[in-house]
Design an enzyme around this catalytic site. Structure first.
Site, PDB file in Angstrom:
ATOM      1  N   ASN A  39       0.783  -1.392   0.117  1.00  0.00           N
ATOM      2  CA  ASN A  39      -0.067   0.055  -0.040  1.00  0.00           C
ATOM      3  C   ASN A  39       0.798   1.264   0.039  1.00  0.00           C
ATOM      4  OD1 ASN A  39      -2.168  -1.556   0.026  1.00  0.00           O
ATOM      5  ND2 ASN A  39      -2.910  -0.906   2.137  1.00  0.00           N
ATOM      6  N   ARG A  69     -17.466   1.907  -0.815  1.00  0.00           N
ATOM      7  CA  ARG A  69     -16.463   2.426  -1.549  1.00  0.00           C
ATOM      8  C   ARG A  69     -16.313   3.545  -2.332  1.00  0.00           C
ATOM      9  NH1 ARG A  69     -11.284  -1.793  -1.180  1.00  0.00           N
ATOM     10  NH2 ARG A  69     -10.064  -0.384  -0.245  1.00  0.00           N
ATOM     11  N   ARG A  91      -2.611 -10.946  -4.819  1.00  0.00           N
ATOM     12  CA  ARG A  91      -2.612  -9.431  -4.759  1.00  0.00           C
ATOM     13  C   ARG A  91      -1.886  -8.796  -3.835  1.00  0.00           C
ATOM     14  NH1 ARG A  91      -7.775  -6.984  -4.263  1.00  0.00           N
ATOM     15  NH2 ARG A  91      -6.484  -5.260  -4.194  1.00  0.00           N
TER      16      ARG A  91
HETATM   17  C1  UD1 Z   1      -6.717   1.981   1.601  1.00  0.00           C
HETATM   18  C2  UD1 Z   1      -5.844   0.729   1.388  1.00  0.00           C
HETATM   19  C3  UD1 Z   1      -6.758  -0.509   2.126  1.00  0.00           C
HETATM   20  C4  UD1 Z   1      -7.265  -0.106   3.320  1.00  0.00           C
HETATM   21  C5  UD1 Z   1      -7.733   1.229   3.430  1.00  0.00           C
HETATM   22  C6  UD1 Z   1      -8.214   1.707   5.008  1.00  0.00           C
HETATM   23  C7  UD1 Z   1      -4.392   1.067  -0.250  1.00  0.00           C
HETATM   24  C8  UD1 Z   1      -4.147   0.557  -1.754  1.00  0.00           C
HETATM   25  N1  UD1 Z   1      -5.558   0.570   0.225  1.00  0.00           N
HETATM   26  O1  UD1 Z   1      -7.639   1.882   0.853  1.00  0.00           O
HETATM   27  O2  UD1 Z   1      -6.040  -1.720   2.165  1.00  0.00           O
HETATM   28  O3  UD1 Z   1      -8.163  -1.152   3.893  1.00  0.00           O
HETATM   29  O4  UD1 Z   1      -7.092   2.383   2.867  1.00  0.00           O
HETATM   30  O5  UD1 Z   1      -7.121   1.567   5.908  1.00  0.00           O
HETATM   31  O6  UD1 Z   1      -3.781   1.764   0.293  1.00  0.00           O
HETATM   32  N2  UD1 Z   1     -14.447   6.642   1.375  1.00  0.00           N
HETATM   33  C9  UD1 Z   1     -15.501   7.481   1.041  1.00  0.00           C
HETATM   34  N3  UD1 Z   1     -15.178   8.211  -0.038  1.00  0.00           N
HETATM   35  C10 UD1 Z   1     -14.129   8.471  -0.613  1.00  0.00           C
HETATM   36  C11 UD1 Z   1     -13.014   7.441  -0.266  1.00  0.00           C
HETATM   37  C12 UD1 Z   1     -13.178   6.624   0.864  1.00  0.00           C
HETATM   38  O7  UD1 Z   1     -16.611   7.448   1.653  1.00  0.00           O
HETATM   39  O8  UD1 Z   1     -13.977   9.201  -1.686  1.00  0.00           O
HETATM   40  C13 UD1 Z   1     -14.681   5.721   2.333  1.00  0.00           C
HETATM   41  C14 UD1 Z   1     -14.411   4.082   2.038  1.00  0.00           C
HETATM   42  O9  UD1 Z   1     -15.563   3.622   1.736  1.00  0.00           O
HETATM   43  C15 UD1 Z   1     -14.047   3.483   3.513  1.00  0.00           C
HETATM   44  C16 UD1 Z   1     -13.166   4.780   4.266  1.00  0.00           C
HETATM   45  O10 UD1 Z   1     -13.862   5.940   3.547  1.00  0.00           O
HETATM   46  O11 UD1 Z   1     -15.481   3.292   4.364  1.00  0.00           O
HETATM   47  C17 UD1 Z   1     -11.931   4.597   4.416  1.00  0.00           C
HETATM   48  O12 UD1 Z   1     -11.383   4.376   2.892  1.00  0.00           O
HETATM   49  P1  UD1 Z   1      -9.912   4.922   2.280  1.00  0.00           P
HETATM   50  O13 UD1 Z   1      -9.162   5.143   3.627  1.00  0.00           O
HETATM   51  O14 UD1 Z   1     -10.172   5.769   1.401  1.00  0.00           O
HETATM   52  O15 UD1 Z   1      -9.443   3.311   1.736  1.00  0.00           O
HETATM   53  P2  UD1 Z   1      -8.598   3.088   0.632  1.00  0.00           P
HETATM   54  O16 UD1 Z   1      -7.573   4.466   0.228  1.00  0.00           O
HETATM   55  O17 UD1 Z   1      -9.537   3.027  -0.612  1.00  0.00           O
END
Ligand code: UD1
Length: 427
Positions: free
Chosen positions: A23, A129, A406
């Site tokens: 990540n 997500r 992955r």
């Molecule tokens: C990253 C990690 C993943 C980890 C997650 C949380 C990578 C490649 N992946 O995923 O392994 O599980 O952080 O630590 O680094 N959300 C929204 N709107 C947005 C973006 C996110 O509502 O625009 C929500 C998501 O649905 C989730 C929360 O915010 O409930 C956290 O997500 P986020 O921290 O963005 O996860 P990722 O970056 O996708």
């Protein structure tokens, strides 16, 4: 499709080398889009997600070279990335649907080229997500973003402008996207309620090496001064804290004793506290971390997932697998993602006693688990089944192994080297 066969009952003993963080590597690779100069990344793990990112970057015009790490393959890969010219500003559905992190190219492409078309990631096994925070942040920096034909179509004809943006919810990916966009924006960007994960810090430090001023690294307020162009840089990826925590739990599950070479306790403090509460010993050593559970049973402990520095959601499934064999009960609450309990029915097939109530799962420890045929549903869920299998009576077969590939480099080799009875079944 490959499967993993594990015969339970062996204690893990020996050494496991921790790979570079997946990540952290993914956004670091994307940072190459910000400049026509070369970016060299050391200690990149060899994983399917990294290959997917290479494929995505290549079709944007990035030249990618890969060589074995300084001490051979054991130390990961050294990647050189150079985006002398961006040949396409479109991230196609075919690649984005395979890996959500592809959406990270949106900010850098927009900042450098003034436009980007990135497919919406679509459905995902662990909840809705959305990408609304990525969009809102870039709009605050002056971008116009529409959705057309399943694509995010973003434009910033006059370039992006520095802005103050407060995340309504902590997001790792959105923080990374905006940090990279801010690096090439005009003026200063302040990101409040930013994610503080070690992977964010790693990206910030790489951006600093590339000539960007980033202040507040490691805090929830990041201040980034945009620059006209970035310079050549070289960066070493941090060790994978999720892999470290996963193997610590696997060792604990088998009452084993293993040194996790290159592992860092300071990246997993909340996990260390939780595991110690459960009766597991973790100590810093010269080469990494020693994990053992040589006396006493596992104790049930409660866990709530939270953004860093809280307990990581990416270790929730593995912790649950461990707790299925603890004495007493454990309440596991998932606050980061909705529907991240797909491993529960699979663990139940092995004899685990878990009851889900909304965002919490009550795990009552059982005296024994039994091997079964199970299905991997996502990356971390699949490795939780492997942890359960290591302590189960008889044989477990895990199907749909591509999820595991992955994010875990040579899992079966690393476990087998410590005495596990594990085999990959091809086909
Ligand atoms: C990253 C990690 C993943 C980890 C997650 C949380 C990578 C490649 N992946 O995923 O392994 O599980 O952080 O630590 O680094 N959300 C929204 N709107 C947005 C973006 C996110 O509502 O625009 C929500 C998501 O649905 C989730 C929360 O915010 O409930 C956290 O997500 P986020 O921290 O963005 O996860 P990722 O970056 O996708």
């Amino acid at each position: 499709m490959d499967r993993l066969r594990i015969k339970g009952g062996q204690q893990l003993k020996g050494e496991i080398r921790i790979s570079g963080s997946k990540n952290a590597s993914l956004p670091l690779m994307v940072a190459a889009l910000l400049t026509d100069r070369k970016l060299t990344l050391h200690n990149v793990p060899r994983l399917a997600d990294i290959t997917t990112m290479i494929q995505l970057l290549k079709q944007h015009g990035v030249e990618v070279g890969a060589a074995p790490g300084e001490n051979g393959h054991d130390r990961g890969t050294t990647l050189t990335l150079q985006a002398a010219k961006i040949t396409s500003t479109t991230a196609p559905y075919d690649i984005v649907r395979k890996m959500r992190a592809s959406v990270l190219v949106l900010g850098p492409l927009l900042a450098r080229e003034g436009q980007a078309r990135v497919s919406l990631p679509g459905g995902c096994a662990i909840g809705a997500r959305p990408v609304d925070l990525h969009i809102a942040g870039l709009k605050a920096m002056g971008a116009e973003i529409d959705i057309d034909g399943g694509y995010l179509v973003a434009k910033a004809p006059k370039g992006l402008k520095g802005a103050r943006f407060t995340f309504p919810k902590v997001s790792v990916g959105a923080t990374e996207n905006l940090m990279m966009a801010a690096a090439l924006a005009k003026g200063t960007t302040v990101l409040d309620n930013a994610a503080r994960e070690p992977e964010i810090t790693d990206l910030a430090e790489c951006l600093v090496s590339m000539g960007v001023s980033v202040r507040g690294i490691g805090t929830e307020t990041l201040t980034i001064d945009g620059v006209k162009s970035l310079k050549e840089a070289s960066h070493r990826v941090i060790p994978d804290r999720i892999e470290t925590g996963t193997y610590a739990m696997a060792v604990a599950m088998t009452a084993g004793d293993v040194e996790l070479l290159g592992g860092r306790l300071d990246l997993i403090e909340s996990v260390v506290q939780t595991l110690r509460g459960a009766g597991v010993t973790l100590e810093k050593t010269e080469k990494g971390v020693r994990v053992h559970r040589t006396n006493g049973a596992l104790r049930g402990v409660d866990v709530m997932t939270e953004p860093f520095p809280g307990f990581p959601t990416d270790l929730q499934a593995q912790m649950m697998a461990l707790m299925t064999r603890a004495e007493g009960a454990s309440m596991i609450t998932e606050t980061v993602f909705e529907s991240r309990f797909m491993h529960v029915p699979e663990l139940a097939r092995m004899g685990a006693n878990v009851t889900i109530h909304h965002e919490s799962a009550l795990v009552r420890g059982v005296p024994k688990l039994r091997g079964a045929e199970v299905m991997a549903t996502d990356l971390r869920a699949s490795v939780s089944l492997a942890i359960a299998a290591l302590a189960a009576e008889g044989e477990t077969t895990i199907n749909r192994l591509y999820h595991l590939d992955r994010g875990y480099e040579r899992l079966e080799e690393k476990l087998a080297a410590c005495g596990a009875d594990v085999e990959r079944l091809k086909g």
